[in-house]
Design an enzyme around this catalytic site. Structure first.
Site, short mmCIF file in Angstrom:
data_model
loop_
_atom_site.label_atom_id
_atom_site.label_comp_id
_atom_site.label_asym_id
_atom_site.label_seq_id
_atom_site.Cartn_x
_atom_site.Cartn_y
_atom_site.Cartn_z
N GLY A 298 49.93 -20.69 23.26
CA GLY A 298 49.47 -20.56 21.93
C GLY A 298 49.27 -21.74 21.33
O GLY A 298 49.13 -22.90 21.60
N SER A 299 49.46 -21.45 19.71
CA SER A 299 49.43 -22.61 18.89
C SER A 299 50.44 -23.61 19.25
O SER A 299 50.05 -24.55 18.44
CB SER A 299 49.40 -21.95 17.80
#
Length: 575
Positions: A298-299
Site C-alpha cells: 500500500g502507501s
C-alpha cells in the site's frame, strides 16, 4: 549257653589294592577329561565361546552428540540441549507382572502397556519404547526397580528458554533431534554434531559393569549466534500480541532492523506457539508471517516512488503537483485521494499520502525508470535472508505495466512483498543512500558491501519528508515517539478475495525510522485483518510502532534528539 560271635575272616590283600587302584584310575580319568575339556575350551572352542560371551554381555553403545546452542547477539541462550533418557524394554525378556510399577512411575496406562508388550512379544520383537526423553531422575527411579528387560539409553532434548517469543525464527526439531522448521532446519547439518560410540559390559538389567573402550568420541554441534537482541524480541512480541488481541486481528508481524548494519534485531509473528509443549500445537500457528507472508504494501511504497522522482533530477521537495480534483480515471478504474488536496509540493504528497500525486509522478517518469529504481532498492527481490519458507516478492516487469498498472504500483498495489522485505527496503534511507545485505546470523570478520541506490542528498530529503507524516498534519501522528524525531509511512491495503479486492477487509501497515537525525532503528508493523471501527495503518499499526520504538531506543541507550535532554537541563532535571 551264650553263642560266641563269629570273627570276620580277613580279605585277601590283593583285592583291596585292586579296588584302590580302580578308584584312583577313575579319578585320574575324570581329571584327564577335565584337563582335556579345559584345553578344548581355551584353544579350539575359545573363539566361539568368546564371541558368544560378548554377544550376551558386551554392547556397542552410540553416544549421542549434543546439538549446538543457539544464542542471541549477547550470548543469551535461545535453544539448548538438555540430557534425557530413552526408556525401552525387550518384550522377550520382561515379566508383564512387573510392569504395573513401571507404568505407575511413568504415568502410563497399565492395560495399554501390557497389551502392547504382549503383542510385541507375540510378533517376535525384541524392542519397544516405554517412553522417550524422560527426565534423568525419573528414568533412574524406573531403572532402580531392576526389572529384567527394561533398559535406558542417554539422549538429548531441545529446550527453548524464550518459548513462543522466538519460536518462528528458531523453528523446532523432531524427537530424533533433526531440524524441522526455521533456523533449526536451515543450519541442521551445522548444529547436529557427530555421534560417538563405546564398548561396554552390561548386566541383565542393562547396567554398565565396565567400559571396555571408546571407539569414537562424540563431537558436539557448532553453536549459532544470531543478530537478534532477546530484549527487543520480547518487547516487540509483547506489543504485537497486545495489538492483535485489541483489534481482534487474524494475525500480525513486526520486524526491527539495525538501521546502520542491517542486522535483524527482532522478528516476531502472531499467533505463535510453544515449541516446548506441542500437545495443543496448531500447524497454522507455526507460519513465520514476517518472512513467509506476502502483503501488498500500500502507501508504504510511496516514498520510493517519490525518491525515484527526486533521483530523476526533474523534481525537488518543493516542486508542486496539482492533485485536484482529488480523483482521476484511468481506463475503467477511478483512483481517489481521501479528499481534494489541491496543489501539493512533493513533501506534501508524502505528508498527505496523496495517491493522485504519486500517480502523476510515476506517469511522468515512466515504467522503466520506476522499475529500475525499485529493483535497486531491493523491491521485487526473490529472497533477503534465504530463510526456510521465505516468500518470493512479486513486481511486474516494465513491459507488463500499462498506465493503470503503473499507477497502482506507484502507490503499493499490484506488487507483493513480505514485512521483512519491506523493512529491508527502508534501510535505503538510513545507510548512506545504499543498502547492505541483511544478517540474521553473526559472521565475524565478513565484509558487508554497500550497494548504492540513491544520492545521500535524496536519502536525507526522504527522511525529512517521512518525519512530516508523523506530525499533526500527517497521516501517522499516532506513531510519534516521545523524546525522539521519528519518520515513517502509513499503509492501508484492501485484501484480495475471490472476486477482487474486498471493501471491508484490510491490512494495516506502518514502516518507520528513528531517530531521524541519526537513524538507529527501522521498524515495520503489520496487522492483518483488524476488526472493529479502526482499520487504517495510522490507527492500528502506528501506535504499535510508537510503543516498540520508544522502548527499543531507550534499551539501546540512544540519546533523544527532539530537544528533550536540553529541556530537562533547563528545567533543572537530570542531564
Amino acid at each position: 549257653m551264650n553263642a560266641q560271635p563269629r570273627k570276620q575272616e580277613p580279605q585277601p590283600q590283593g583285592i583291596t589294592r585292586w579296588r584302590f587302584r580302580l578308584v584312583l584310575g577313575m579319578f585320574a580319568l575324570l581329571l584327564l577329561a577335565v584337563l582335556v575339556r579345559l584345553v578344548m575350551l581355551h584353544t579350539v572352542e575359545q573363539p566361539f565361546l568368546f564371541e558368544q560371551g560378548e554377544k550376551r554381555t558386551v554392547r556397542t553403545e552410540v553416544q549421542p552428540a549434543m546439538r549446538g546452542m543457539i544464542t542471541d547477539r549477547f550470548g543469551k541462550p535461545l535453544a539448548v540441549s538438555t540430557p534425557v533418557v530413552n526408556l525401552w524394554l525387550n518384550p522377550q525378556q520382561v515379566n508383564v507382572q512387573q510392569l504395573p510399577a513401571v507404568a505407575a512411575d511413568l504415568g502410563i496406562n497399565v492395560r495399554e502397556l501390557v497389551r502392547r508388550t504382549e503383542r510385541a512379544a507375540a510378533a517376535g520383537r525384541s524392542f519397544l519404547y516405554l517412553r522417550r526423553q524422560v527426565e534423568p531422575a525419573l528414568a533412574q527411579q524406573v531403572l532402580d526397580r531392576r526389572v529384567a528387560g527394561v533398559y535406558g539409553e542417554d539422549d538429548f532434548r531441545r529446550f527453548y528458554p524464550a518459548a513462543e517469543v522466538t519460536a518462528h525464527t528458531l523453528g523446532i526439531v523432531n524427537i530424533d533431534g533433526r531440524g524441522q522448521e526455521g533456523l533449526e532446519l536451515a543450519y541442521d547439518a551445522y548444529l547436529q554434531g557427530k555421534p560417538g560410540s563405546r564398548q561396554v559390559v552390561k548386566d541383565l538389567y542393562g547396567n554398565v559393569i565396565k567400559q571396555l573402550q571408546v571407539r569414537d568420541v562424540a563431537q558436539p554441534g557448532g553453536d549459532l549466534q544470531l543478530t537478534l537482541d532477546l530484549r527487543l524480541q520480547y518487547l516487540a512480541y509483547r506489543e504485537l500480541k497486545a495489538a492483535v488481541n485489541q483489534h481482534k486481528a487474524s494475525s500480525g508481524s513486526a520486524v526491527l532492523l539495525d538501521a546502520r548494519s542491517g542486522d535483524v534485531l527482532a522478528l516476531v509473528s502472531q499467533p505463535s506457539y510453544n515449541p516446548n509443549n506441542r500437545a495443543a500445537l496448531r500447524p497454522e500457528n507455526m507460519r513465520n508471517r514476517a518472512v513467509a507472508d506476502l502483503i501488498e504494501p500500500g502507501s508504504t511504497i510511496k516514498p520510493f516512488t517519490v525518491a525515484a522522482a527526486l533521483m530523476s533530477g526533474r523534481y525537488s521537495p518543493g516542486t508542486e503537483v496539482n492533485t485536484a480534483p482529488g480523483f482521476m480515471r484511468i481506463r475503467n478504474k477511478t483512483i481517489r485521494d481521501h479528499r481534494n488536496y489541491g496543489v501539493l509540493d512533493i513533501t506534501g504528497v508524502i505528508t498527505k499520502s496523496s495517491n493522485i500525486g504519486v500517480v502523476k509522478l510515476a506517469h511522468q517518469m515512466g515504467a522503466e525508470s520506476l522499475w529500475q529504481f525499485f529493483t535497486r532498492a531491493g523491491i521485487g527481490q526473490a529472497s533477503v535472508l534465504g530463510f526456510p519458507g521465505e516468500a518470493i516478492s512479486q513486481m511486474p516487469y516494465p513491459e507488463q505495466m500499462d498506465n493503470l498498472r503503473l499507477a497502482t504500483v506507484s502507490y503499493g498495489y499490484g506488487l507483493a512483498m513480505s514485512p521483512l522485505q519491506l523493512a529491508y527496503a527502508y534501510t535505503n534511507f538510513t545507510q548512506g543512500a545504499c543498502h547492505k545485505p541483511l544478517r540474521l546470523v553473526m559472521e565475524q570478520g565478513v565484509a558487508m558491501p554497500c550497494q548504492p541506490v540513491m544520492s545521500e542528498k535524496v536519502a536525507r530529503q526522504m527522511l525529512d519528508m517521512l518525519e512530516t507524516v508523523i506530525s499533526k498534519a500527517g497521516t501517522g501522528s499516532r506513531a510519534a515517539v516521545p523524546g525522539y524525531r521519528a519518520g515513517g509511512k502509513t499503509g492501508t491495503a484492501h485484501k484480495v478475495g475471490g472476486s477482487g479486492y474486498k471493501d471491508d477487509v484490510y491490512t494495516a501497515v506502518f514502516s518507520g525510522i528513528a531517530p531521524v537525525s541519526d537513524p538507529d532503528l527501522v521498524l515495520v508493523v503489520v496487522i492483518d485483518e483488524p476488526k472493529g471501527r479502526e482499520y487504517y495503518g495510522g490507527e492500528v499499526a502506528a501506535p504499535v510502532f510508537s510503543r516498540i520504538m520508544e522502548q527499543a531506543l531507550r534499551l539501546r541507550q540512544v540519546a533523544p534528539d527532539d530537544g528533550s535532554v536540553k529541556n530537562l537541563q533547563m528545567a533543572g532535571g537530570p542531564a
